[in-house]
Design a protein around this motif. Sequence first.
Motif, PDB file in Angstrom:
ATOM      1  N   SER A 188       0.875  -1.169   0.000  1.00 41.85           N
ATOM      2  CA  SER A 188       0.000   0.000   0.000  1.00 41.85           C
ATOM      3  C   SER A 188       0.916   1.224   0.000  1.00 41.85           C
ATOM      4  CB  SER A 188      -0.922  -0.004   1.218  1.00 41.85           C
ATOM      5  OG  SER A 188      -0.180  -0.051   2.417  1.00 41.85           O
ATOM      6  N   VAL A 189       0.454   2.306  -0.600  1.00 39.34           N
ATOM      7  CA  VAL A 189       1.276   3.506  -0.746  1.00 39.34           C
ATOM      8  C   VAL A 189       0.504   4.672  -0.149  1.00 39.34           C
ATOM      9  CG1 VAL A 189       2.539   4.961  -2.367  1.00 39.34           C
ATOM     10  CG2 VAL A 189       2.175   2.543  -2.902  1.00 39.34           C
ATOM     11  N   HIS A 190       1.175   5.462   0.709  1.00 37.69           N
ATOM     12  CA  HIS A 190       0.452   6.487   1.457  1.00 37.69           C
ATOM     13  C   HIS A 190       0.929   7.921   1.253  1.00 37.69           C
ATOM     14  CE1 HIS A 190      -1.665   3.218   3.287  1.00 37.69           C
ATOM     15  NE2 HIS A 190      -0.504   2.633   3.517  1.00 37.69           N
ATOM     16  N   SER A 191       1.951   8.129   0.406  1.00 42.83           N
ATOM     17  CA  SER A 191       2.405   9.495   0.140  1.00 42.83           C
ATOM     18  C   SER A 191       3.281   9.503  -1.113  1.00 42.83           C
ATOM     19  CB  SER A 191       3.211  10.045   1.323  1.00 42.83           C
ATOM     20  OG  SER A 191       4.471   9.407   1.395  1.00 42.83           O
ATOM     21  N   PRO A 192       3.431  10.688  -1.726  1.00 43.50           N
ATOM     22  CA  PRO A 192       4.325  10.768  -2.892  1.00 43.50           C
ATOM     23  C   PRO A 192       5.766  10.409  -2.530  1.00 43.50           C
ATOM     24  CG  PRO A 192       3.039  12.800  -2.665  1.00 43.50           C
ATOM     25  CD  PRO A 192       2.758  11.953  -1.455  1.00 43.50           C
ATOM     26  N   GLU A 193       6.208  10.779  -1.340  1.00 40.19           N
ATOM     27  CA  GLU A 193       7.578  10.466  -0.915  1.00 40.19           C
ATOM     28  C   GLU A 193       7.770   8.960  -0.775  1.00 40.19           C
ATOM     29  OE1 GLU A 193       6.294  14.411  -0.049  1.00 40.19           O
ATOM     30  OE2 GLU A 193       5.512  12.598   0.860  1.00 40.19           O
ATOM     31  N   GLU A 194       6.786   8.302  -0.174  1.00 41.03           N
ATOM     32  CA  GLU A 194       6.863   6.854  -0.028  1.00 41.03           C
ATOM     33  C   GLU A 194       6.868   6.187  -1.401  1.00 41.03           C
ATOM     34  OE1 GLU A 194       4.963   4.072   3.221  1.00 41.03           O
ATOM     35  OE2 GLU A 194       3.461   4.485   1.668  1.00 41.03           O
ATOM     36  N   TYR A 195       6.046   6.680  -2.326  1.00 44.44           N
ATOM     37  CA  TYR A 195       6.013   6.104  -3.672  1.00 44.44           C
ATOM     38  C   TYR A 195       7.369   6.255  -4.359  1.00 44.44           C
ATOM     39  CZ  TYR A 195       4.310   4.792  -8.283  1.00 44.44           C
ATOM     40  OH  TYR A 195       4.126   4.161  -9.483  1.00 44.44           O
ATOM     41  N   ARG A 196       8.010   7.409  -4.196  1.00 41.02           N
ATOM     42  CA  ARG A 196       9.336   7.635  -4.781  1.00 41.02           C
ATOM     43  C   ARG A 196      10.329   6.607  -4.233  1.00 41.02           C
ATOM     44  NH1 ARG A 196      10.780  12.261  -2.416  1.00 41.02           N
ATOM     45  NH2 ARG A 196      11.903  11.021  -0.899  1.00 41.02           N
ATOM     46  N   ASP A 197      10.262   6.356  -2.924  1.00 41.96           N
ATOM     47  CA  ASP A 197      11.157   5.377  -2.315  1.00 41.96           C
ATOM     48  C   ASP A 197      10.850   3.957  -2.788  1.00 41.96           C
ATOM     49  OD1 ASP A 197      12.440   7.430  -0.966  1.00 41.96           O
ATOM     50  OD2 ASP A 197      11.294   7.129   0.883  1.00 41.96           O
ATOM     51  N   ILE A 198       9.573   3.646  -2.984  1.00 49.65           N
ATOM     52  CA  ILE A 198       9.192   2.317  -3.496  1.00 49.65           C
ATOM     53  C   ILE A 198       9.705   2.144  -4.924  1.00 49.65           C
ATOM     54  CG2 ILE A 198       7.241   0.849  -4.153  1.00 49.65           C
ATOM     55  CD1 ILE A 198       5.743   2.113  -1.717  1.00 49.65           C
ATOM     56  N   LEU A 199       9.644   3.202  -5.727  1.00 46.13           N
ATOM     57  CA  LEU A 199      10.210   3.135  -7.079  1.00 46.13           C
ATOM     58  C   LEU A 199      11.684   2.754  -7.018  1.00 46.13           C
ATOM     59  CD1 LEU A 199       8.554   6.233  -8.777  1.00 46.13           C
ATOM     60  CD2 LEU A 199       8.241   3.845  -9.425  1.00 46.13           C
ATOM     61  N   ALA A 200      12.403   3.273  -6.037  1.00 44.04           N
ATOM     62  CA  ALA A 200      13.817   2.938  -5.882  1.00 44.04           C
ATOM     63  C   ALA A 200      13.988   1.456  -5.534  1.00 44.04           C
ATOM     64  CB  ALA A 200      14.462   3.824  -4.824  1.00 44.04           C
ATOM     65  N   VAL A 201      13.101   0.914  -4.691  1.00 44.83           N
ATOM     66  CA  VAL A 201      13.159  -0.507  -4.322  1.00 44.83           C
ATOM     67  C   VAL A 201      12.953  -1.390  -5.553  1.00 44.83           C
ATOM     68  CG1 VAL A 201      11.934  -2.336  -3.049  1.00 44.83           C
ATOM     69  CG2 VAL A 201      12.472  -0.181  -1.923  1.00 44.83           C
ATOM     70  N   THR A 202      12.102  -0.940  -6.481  1.00 43.37           N
ATOM     71  CA  THR A 202      11.835  -1.730  -7.689  1.00 43.37           C
ATOM     72  C   THR A 202      12.917  -1.529  -8.741  1.00 43.37           C
ATOM     73  OG1 THR A 202      10.543  -0.030  -8.848  1.00 43.37           O
ATOM     74  CG2 THR A 202       9.345  -1.487  -7.337  1.00 43.37           C
ATOM     75  N   HIS A 203      13.919  -0.728  -8.412  1.00 39.35           N
ATOM     76  CA  HIS A 203      15.003  -0.400  -9.344  1.00 39.35           C
ATOM     77  C   HIS A 203      14.428   0.248 -10.597  1.00 39.35           C
ATOM     78  CE1 HIS A 203      17.391  -2.786  -6.637  1.00 39.35           C
ATOM     79  NE2 HIS A 203      16.561  -3.783  -6.810  1.00 39.35           N
ATOM     80  N   ARG A 204      13.288   0.954 -10.396  1.00 43.15           N
ATOM     81  CA  ARG A 204      12.592   1.656 -11.485  1.00 43.15           C
ATOM     82  C   ARG A 204      12.295   0.724 -12.648  1.00 43.15           C
ATOM     83  NH1 ARG A 204      11.738   6.654  -9.942  1.00 43.15           N
ATOM     84  NH2 ARG A 204      13.206   7.639  -8.553  1.00 43.15           N
ATOM     85  N   SER A 205      11.963  -0.521 -12.324  1.00 41.42           N
ATOM     86  CA  SER A 205      11.643  -1.497 -13.354  1.00 41.42           C
ATOM     87  C   SER A 205      10.314  -1.138 -14.006  1.00 41.42           C
ATOM     88  CB  SER A 205      11.577  -2.898 -12.747  1.00 41.42           C
ATOM     89  OG  SER A 205      10.464  -2.974 -11.887  1.00 41.42           O
ATOM     90  N   GLY A 206       9.850  -1.987 -14.843  1.00 43.14           N
ATOM     91  CA  GLY A 206       8.591  -1.757 -15.549  1.00 43.14           C
ATOM     92  C   GLY A 206       7.379  -2.003 -14.665  1.00 43.14           C
ATOM     93  N   ARG A 207       6.290  -2.314 -15.297  1.00 39.89           N
ATOM     94  CA  ARG A 207       5.009  -2.509 -14.630  1.00 39.89           C
ATOM     95  C   ARG A 207       5.139  -3.503 -13.482  1.00 39.89           C
ATOM     96  NH1 ARG A 207       1.887  -4.375 -19.700  1.00 39.89           N
ATOM     97  NH2 ARG A 207       0.242  -4.704 -18.193  1.00 39.89           N
ATOM     98  N   PRO A 231      -6.492   2.559   4.419  1.00 43.03           N
ATOM     99  CA  PRO A 231      -7.295   3.387   3.502  1.00 43.03           C
ATOM    100  C   PRO A 231      -6.456   3.899   2.333  1.00 43.03           C
ATOM    101  CG  PRO A 231      -6.832   4.581   5.534  1.00 43.03           C
ATOM    102  CD  PRO A 231      -6.296   3.185   5.725  1.00 43.03           C
ATOM    103  N   MET A 232      -7.073   4.042   1.167  1.00 48.34           N
ATOM    104  CA  MET A 232      -6.385   4.540  -0.023  1.00 48.34           C
ATOM    105  C   MET A 232      -6.527   6.062  -0.055  1.00 48.34           C
ATOM    106  SD  MET A 232      -6.631   3.320  -4.006  1.00 48.34           S
ATOM    107  CE  MET A 232      -5.814   1.743  -3.843  1.00 48.34           C
ATOM    108  N   SER A 233      -5.703   6.734   0.749  1.00 51.62           N
ATOM    109  CA  SER A 233      -5.781   8.191   0.856  1.00 51.62           C
ATOM    110  C   SER A 233      -4.888   8.893  -0.164  1.00 51.62           C
ATOM    111  CB  SER A 233      -5.412   8.632   2.271  1.00 51.62           C
ATOM    112  OG  SER A 233      -4.146   8.105   2.622  1.00 51.62           O
TER     113      SER A 233
END
Length: 164
Positions: free
Chosen positions: A62-81, A102-104
């Motif tokens: 689950s993703v709760h902020s733009p900052e968290e999403y940016r960090d998750i992108l780093a975990v995925t090594h900015r891979s595809g879908r 909740p999906m806030s």
Amino acid sequence: MKLATLPLLLCVLMFLSVSEGVVFCPGGWALIGGRCFRYVPDALTWAEAEKNCLFNGANLASVHSPEEYRDILAVTHRSGRTWIGGSDSAQNQVWLWSDGKPMSYTNWCPHEPNNVHGNEHCLEMNHAGRKCWKGLNCLVRLPSVCVKKNLKIWMGIVKKEVEK
């Protein structure tokens, strides 16, 4: 000089252990925003990916902020879908996280979610290289991101962190 540093470091670690605990994630997991995330490169359906996360004591992310999403992108090594934990399979156009949060925060692509094909009930991130979210057929096979609570150590006792 080096010998004096070691006792100081041990005192600091003991203070942290007694006061707030030492926060950590298991090997292969990244600590982001107080939770542990892991990228799973195996191509799985959304349900298989969630089952794999559950097997590891986690859920699809689950993703709760733009900052968290940016960090998750780093975990995925900015891979595809990649699968994350959103779904509207219980009720069309009512998107929920599989971990019950909740999906806030959302990062939908333009004109999404639209369920244009009538079977787009699971959430993919990194759509079309835009790093935005899109509803997708749950049977498509993609890599995924799991999330679980971090662990804290208090005076040598491991306890699961209670999320607020």
